[in-house]
Enzyme design. Sequence first.
Site, PDB file in Angstrom:
ATOM      1  N   TYR A  98     -74.679  28.826 -57.333  1.00  0.00           N
ATOM      2  CA  TYR A  98     -73.092  29.399 -57.637  1.00  0.00           C
ATOM      3  C   TYR A  98     -73.332  30.703 -58.144  1.00  0.00           C
ATOM      4  O   TYR A  98     -72.533  31.536 -58.065  1.00  0.00           O
ATOM      5  CB  TYR A  98     -72.495  28.415 -58.896  1.00  0.00           C
ATOM      6  CG  TYR A  98     -72.107  27.191 -58.068  1.00  0.00           C
ATOM      7  CD1 TYR A  98     -70.683  27.188 -57.630  1.00  0.00           C
ATOM      8  CD2 TYR A  98     -72.722  26.003 -57.906  1.00  0.00           C
ATOM      9  CE1 TYR A  98     -70.213  26.078 -56.914  1.00  0.00           C
ATOM     10  CE2 TYR A  98     -72.287  24.892 -57.242  1.00  0.00           C
ATOM     11  CZ  TYR A  98     -71.099  24.833 -56.977  1.00  0.00           C
ATOM     12  OH  TYR A  98     -70.818  23.616 -56.104  1.00  0.00           O
ATOM     13  N   GLU A 140     -71.088  17.366 -58.667  1.00  0.00           N
ATOM     14  CA  GLU A 140     -72.077  17.108 -57.696  1.00  0.00           C
ATOM     15  C   GLU A 140     -73.451  16.556 -58.588  1.00  0.00           C
ATOM     16  O   GLU A 140     -73.872  15.740 -58.142  1.00  0.00           O
ATOM     17  CB  GLU A 140     -72.478  18.739 -57.136  1.00  0.00           C
ATOM     18  CG  GLU A 140     -71.691  19.075 -56.098  1.00  0.00           C
ATOM     19  CD  GLU A 140     -71.459  20.605 -56.267  1.00  0.00           C
ATOM     20  OE1 GLU A 140     -72.485  21.340 -56.620  1.00  0.00           O
ATOM     21  OE2 GLU A 140     -70.425  21.273 -55.353  1.00  0.00           O
ATOM     22  N   SER A 209     -71.154  11.126 -39.332  1.00  0.00           N
ATOM     23  CA  SER A 209     -70.654   9.933 -39.854  1.00  0.00           C
ATOM     24  C   SER A 209     -71.445   8.691 -39.650  1.00  0.00           C
ATOM     25  O   SER A 209     -72.094   8.598 -38.483  1.00  0.00           O
ATOM     26  CB  SER A 209     -69.170   9.610 -39.285  1.00  0.00           C
ATOM     27  OG  SER A 209     -68.208  10.559 -39.814  1.00  0.00           O
TER      28      SER A 209
END
Length: 408
Positions: A98, A140, A209
């Site tokens: 970040y 997270e 998926s």
Amino acid sequence: MISQPALSVIRETLPAVGASIGEITPIFYERMFAARPDLESDLFNRGNQAQGEQQKALAGAIAAYASLLVSEDAPNIDAMMSRISNKHASLGITEDQYAIVYEHLFAAIAEVLGEAATPEVVDAWTAVYWDMADGLIAAEKNLYARFDVAPGDVWNELVVTSRNQESPTTVSLELAREDCAALPAAQPGQYLSVQVTLPDGAQQIRQYSLTRASNRTSWAVTVKAEPGCADSGVPAGEVSNFIHDNIFEGDTVRCSLPCGDLVVEESDEPLLLVSAGIGCTPIIGALNHLVQTESTRPVMVLHADESMASHAHRREMGQLVNQLPGAQMHHWYEQLGARTVTDTVHEGFIDLGEVPIAANAQVYLCGPPPFMNAVRRGLAVLDIPADNVHFEVFGPDTWSAAAEPVSA
């Protein structure tokens, strides 16, 4: 917490920053990839970068988050934050990354805003960034803790135990540990990140998926080849096409832990599962779970596709529905060919008015954004509460598009 003076600055500058965010985000990515080319080759989706989709997603997320801080009428962004944190966890994003984003994003902001980027403005928007980042970092960490792994330690080497052609453009892969050990628990509707090494050395990652994950001995995913379209600027699918051409039985694939928040919750309420095209994959994951748990809840399955030939998992969907005592299924095909319309097979585009839908149905929706928005408008006409509608976005979550108003 963001101070009241900072919130006042954000409120005053939000229109200007919002108007410039579309210019800021491309410069941000250009700066960051110049400094860290490994992030472009081994983390970010190069196809989405080429189309500008990642830039739109970032711009929408920042604008939505800032609006939430200063406006009582801003949309709830809990769903957006959940999707982002799950996507980040599936990529193994860690807290230190970040700071890299912050450095290059705020350099881009300074470049675009020029003299308007005063220390007061930069400080206020820095507070916005880190408020959002801290929320994502905490979410997270919680996702990593569920699997009892260190942040970022999400990758497993799995073996392809079978490969099946599900339609002319889709293949399914069954994945298992080489030592046959149990796989981590997955929930119906979740996905895996799959990383492959491309011919140019890039280690690109895509999400697929889970169509089956309940037995803990193997996972199954389906991959659709994407030829691309030069006329519309849509690039060919690097990872999906590589998998189609190169990954077969006995090969090893690098996969993440299961993530994703389109999870079918246990309930007695009626269930409405709606999909189009390859969006059927999380729906099949949900159906497999319902069959394994011997669910008796009412289930309505609606699927739209170009044709019966292009409908991946068509037979499997029907078999799963037939095993559920409270389930029905309807199909819509744009091209029905020589087939005739029946009570459950329709020609054209999906029409919610052709099927009975319970007013209290929990809806799970997956497909292209235009399709999902059309279905959501139809659900609104039927007075299905918006809180009952859950959806998955394949690709970057371009929030402004995915959250298009659904009022009639």
